[in-house]
Scaffold this motif. Sequence first.
Motif, PDB file in Angstrom:
ATOM      1  N   ALA A  36       0.797  -1.079  -0.037  1.00 27.27           N
ATOM      2  CA  ALA A  36      -0.008   0.091   0.002  1.00 27.27           C
ATOM      3  C   ALA A  36       0.855   1.336   0.109  1.00 27.27           C
ATOM      4  N   TRP A  37       2.061   1.014   0.725  1.00 22.72           N
ATOM      5  CA  TRP A  37       2.845   2.355   0.698  1.00 22.72           C
ATOM      6  C   TRP A  37       3.551   2.511  -0.664  1.00 22.72           C
ATOM      7  N   ALA A  38       4.225   1.763  -1.065  1.00 23.66           N
ATOM      8  CA  ALA A  38       4.993   1.665  -2.307  1.00 23.66           C
ATOM      9  C   ALA A  38       4.137   1.608  -3.640  1.00 23.66           C
ATOM     10  N   TYR A  39       2.971   1.086  -3.519  1.00 25.55           N
ATOM     11  CA  TYR A  39       2.013   1.239  -4.650  1.00 25.55           C
ATOM     12  C   TYR A  39       2.593   0.018  -5.791  1.00 25.55           C
ATOM     13  N   LEU A  40       3.123  -1.232  -5.138  1.00 27.69           N
ATOM     14  CA  LEU A  40       3.561  -2.072  -5.738  1.00 27.69           C
ATOM     15  C   LEU A  40       2.606  -3.592  -5.514  1.00 27.69           C
ATOM     16  N   SER A  41       2.982  -4.615  -6.289  1.00 27.61           N
ATOM     17  CA  SER A  41       2.255  -5.704  -5.681  1.00 27.61           C
ATOM     18  C   SER A  41       2.845  -6.367  -4.532  1.00 27.61           C
ATOM     19  N   MET A  42       1.903  -7.159  -4.133  1.00 24.26           N
ATOM     20  CA  MET A  42       2.213  -7.611  -2.800  1.00 24.26           C
ATOM     21  C   MET A  42       3.487  -8.548  -2.688  1.00 24.26           C
ATOM     22  N   PRO A  43       4.712  -8.245  -1.771  1.00 22.08           N
ATOM     23  CA  PRO A  43       5.792  -8.816  -1.708  1.00 22.08           C
ATOM     24  C   PRO A  43       5.620 -10.627  -1.486  1.00 22.08           C
ATOM     25  N   ALA A  44       6.339 -11.594  -2.269  1.00 23.22           N
ATOM     26  CA  ALA A  44       5.896 -12.739  -2.290  1.00 23.22           C
ATOM     27  C   ALA A  44       6.902 -13.453  -1.207  1.00 23.22           C
ATOM     28  N   GLY A  45       7.835 -12.846  -0.358  1.00 23.66           N
ATOM     29  CA  GLY A  45       8.693 -13.528   0.452  1.00 23.66           C
ATOM     30  C   GLY A  45       9.480 -12.552   1.260  1.00 23.66           C
ATOM     31  N   TYR A  46       9.863 -12.828   2.355  1.00 23.66           N
ATOM     32  CA  TYR A  46      11.054 -12.200   3.085  1.00 23.66           C
ATOM     33  C   TYR A  46      12.329 -12.875   3.388  1.00 23.66           C
ATOM     34  N   VAL A  47      13.451 -12.342   3.118  1.00 19.78           N
ATOM     35  CA  VAL A  47      14.661 -13.026   3.168  1.00 19.78           C
ATOM     36  C   VAL A  47      15.736 -12.098   3.717  1.00 19.78           C
TER      37      VAL A  47
END
Length: 236
Positions: A175-186
């Motif tokens: 919502a903040w970056a106006y990007l698609s949902m991140p698929a993972g955290y690394v």
Amino acid sequence: MATIFIPIPPSLQPSQSGGILRTKYLRGALMLLALVALTICLGIWQLWRANDKHRLLQEIDQIQSMPELRWEQGVPPQWRKLSLQGQWLKQYEIWLDHRVQQGKVGYHIITPFQLRDGTILLVNRGWWAQGKGQPPSASGESHVLVQSWPRYVELGAAPVTGRIFQNIDPGRFAAWAYLSMPAGYVLALDPAPGMTALAQERPFGVERHLAYSLSWFLMAAFGGFLFYRHYMKAEV
């Protein structure tokens, strides 16, 4: 002088009062036995969880011992070491505030990385001390370890200030970056100079479950002692 005999009220008849006492006696014994059985079951359940967690930790060790995998598309496999192929989205970098490392306050620097198929991953590049200026810019290949989404604690509904966040999750970042949902955290395995690498977050070890199991078994043993002391021994 005549002697007056007062009959015992029905509620105080010896046979009835004795029956009430026996009923209460049996009820108390059954409740205590049920409590002992429950604590034994809880102890066994904690032993099962300890064994299950031990197997999980062994599987994680086996996965992390595998060679690093080049990854350029899709959702990455959890716990695997990867070499990400794509590009950094440095303009959407965020800083997680109030992260303590060795008694000092700083930030977790999280920079999104876009794989070649457009999938976005959030890369925690490490810890950066507060007041130290700007952290090094993300560049080059990223060697990472795939993690589950972290459980950051937010003490209040603090608004986002610039790129400084109190907490992060996929929806908030998108919502903040106006990007698609991140698929993972690394986690980055090779932080830039001046940044401190973070320890990986793994499931809690078996020690906690063994301690819980011991506590339940001790409670069961104490309940068994009470049953013997107040019921079995009294009958003898």
